[in-house]
Write an enzyme that holds these catalytic residues in place. Structure first.
Site, PDB file in Angstrom:
ATOM      1  N   SER A 147      47.273  54.429  30.385  1.00 32.17           N
ATOM      2  CA  SER A 147      45.997  54.866  29.825  1.00 32.17           C
ATOM      3  C   SER A 147      44.918  54.823  30.892  1.00 32.17           C
ATOM      4  O   SER A 147      44.944  53.985  31.804  1.00 32.17           O
ATOM      5  CB  SER A 147      45.586  53.955  28.659  1.00 32.17           C
ATOM      6  OG  SER A 147      44.269  54.252  28.227  1.00 32.17           O
ATOM      7  N   TYR A 160      44.089  45.956  24.592  1.00 33.85           N
ATOM      8  CA  TYR A 160      44.877  47.177  24.817  1.00 33.85           C
ATOM      9  C   TYR A 160      44.838  47.565  26.287  1.00 33.85           C
ATOM     10  O   TYR A 160      45.868  47.893  26.885  1.00 33.85           O
ATOM     11  CB  TYR A 160      44.321  48.305  23.943  1.00 33.85           C
ATOM     12  CG  TYR A 160      44.943  49.654  24.202  1.00 33.85           C
ATOM     13  CD1 TYR A 160      46.203  49.970  23.702  1.00 33.85           C
ATOM     14  CD2 TYR A 160      44.272  50.629  24.941  1.00 33.85           C
ATOM     15  CE1 TYR A 160      46.777  51.212  23.933  1.00 33.85           C
ATOM     16  CE2 TYR A 160      44.837  51.874  25.173  1.00 33.85           C
ATOM     17  CZ  TYR A 160      46.085  52.156  24.669  1.00 33.85           C
ATOM     18  OH  TYR A 160      46.647  53.386  24.917  1.00 33.85           O
TER      19      TYR A 160
END
Length: 254
Positions: A147, A160
């Site tokens: 990400s 995350y």
């Protein structure tokens, strides 16, 4: 005859979003694709139907990730299904795409959320690779979906971001480890993509416009934008690329 004809790929979390686009792309290039999913059998069937319409070959593999024994259970089902198709257990391409997100600033993250994010986004890819190394052919490909929050500060979802950062470190170390076997290992780091995972962040036109404005192209990414990069990394054309974390955020926050 596609470039990946004769090769077998496993894509985790391939029922929807980026995983579906990756599975379709690999199948269009000739790979036999194992479409992994957990709960949403309807979405997985739609992925398989789309691949069949494209003229590709694929089959579903249902297994839960982020729980004890997940890697062994997934590979057992994969090997059994391949055997039923008259194929061996060998694998050429592993795409660790399955993931979960969870908002929470540092003061709000619970131990349960923290553990869940790391179990699915970090622990599961680690042991899927570990268990899969005996299946993966020399010259194979491992591609981890990371990400852009590993490059861009995103305190709104700190745990995350940490889990994906660990995945990048794993990518780097694994590339060095598997180099003698000519197995390349790379990560792809999307920004905001039009998937169910990001649906809550674009519930209004104003919110969607704000997300689009993060990119140098002033749009939200599409799953195919990421899939095309993954298919390239799965091909022979990427043979001299390994240990890289490729930013695929459309130039977000340059």
């Amino acid at each position: 005859m596609g470039e990946l004809t004769g090769r077998t790929a496993l894509v985790t979390g391939a029922g929807r979003g980026i995983g579906r686009a990756v599975a379709r792309g690999l199948a269009r290039d000739g790979a036999l694709v194992a479409v992994h999913y957990h709960r949403n059998e309807t979405a997985a069937r739609e992925t398989l139907e789309l691949i069949a319409e494209d003229g590709g070959q694929a089959f579903g593999v249902r297994s839960e990730l982020g729980v004890p024994g997940d890697a062994e259970a997934l590979y057992a089902r994969l090997e059994d299904t391949l055997a039923d198709r008259g194929a061996g257990p060998d694998l050429d391409i592993l795409v660790n795409n399955a993931g979960v997100s969870g908002p929470g600033r540092v003061q709000d993250v619970t131990p349960e959320l923290f553990d869940r994010l790391f179990a699915v986004n970090t622990r599961s890819p680690f042991f899927l690779v570990q268990r899969g190394l005996k299946n993966l052919r020399d010259g194979g490909r491992i591609i981890n979906i990371s990400s852009a929050v590993t490059r861009i500060a995103y305190p709104e979802s700190v745990a995350y971001a940490m889990a994906k950062g660990a995945l990048n470190t794993f990518t780097l170390a694994l590339a060095k480890e598997l180099g003698p076997r000519r197995i390349t290992v790379n990560a792809v780091s999307p920004g905001f993509i039009e998937t169910d995972m990001n649906a809550r962040k674009r519930t209004t036109p104003e919110a969607a416009a704000q997300l689009a404005a993060l990119s140098a192209f002033n749009r939200i990414g599409h799953p195919a934008d990421i899939a095309d990069i993954v298919v390239f990394l799965a091909s022979d054309r990427s043979r001299w690329i390994t240990g890289q974390c490729i930013d695929a955020s459309g130039g977000s926050r340059l």
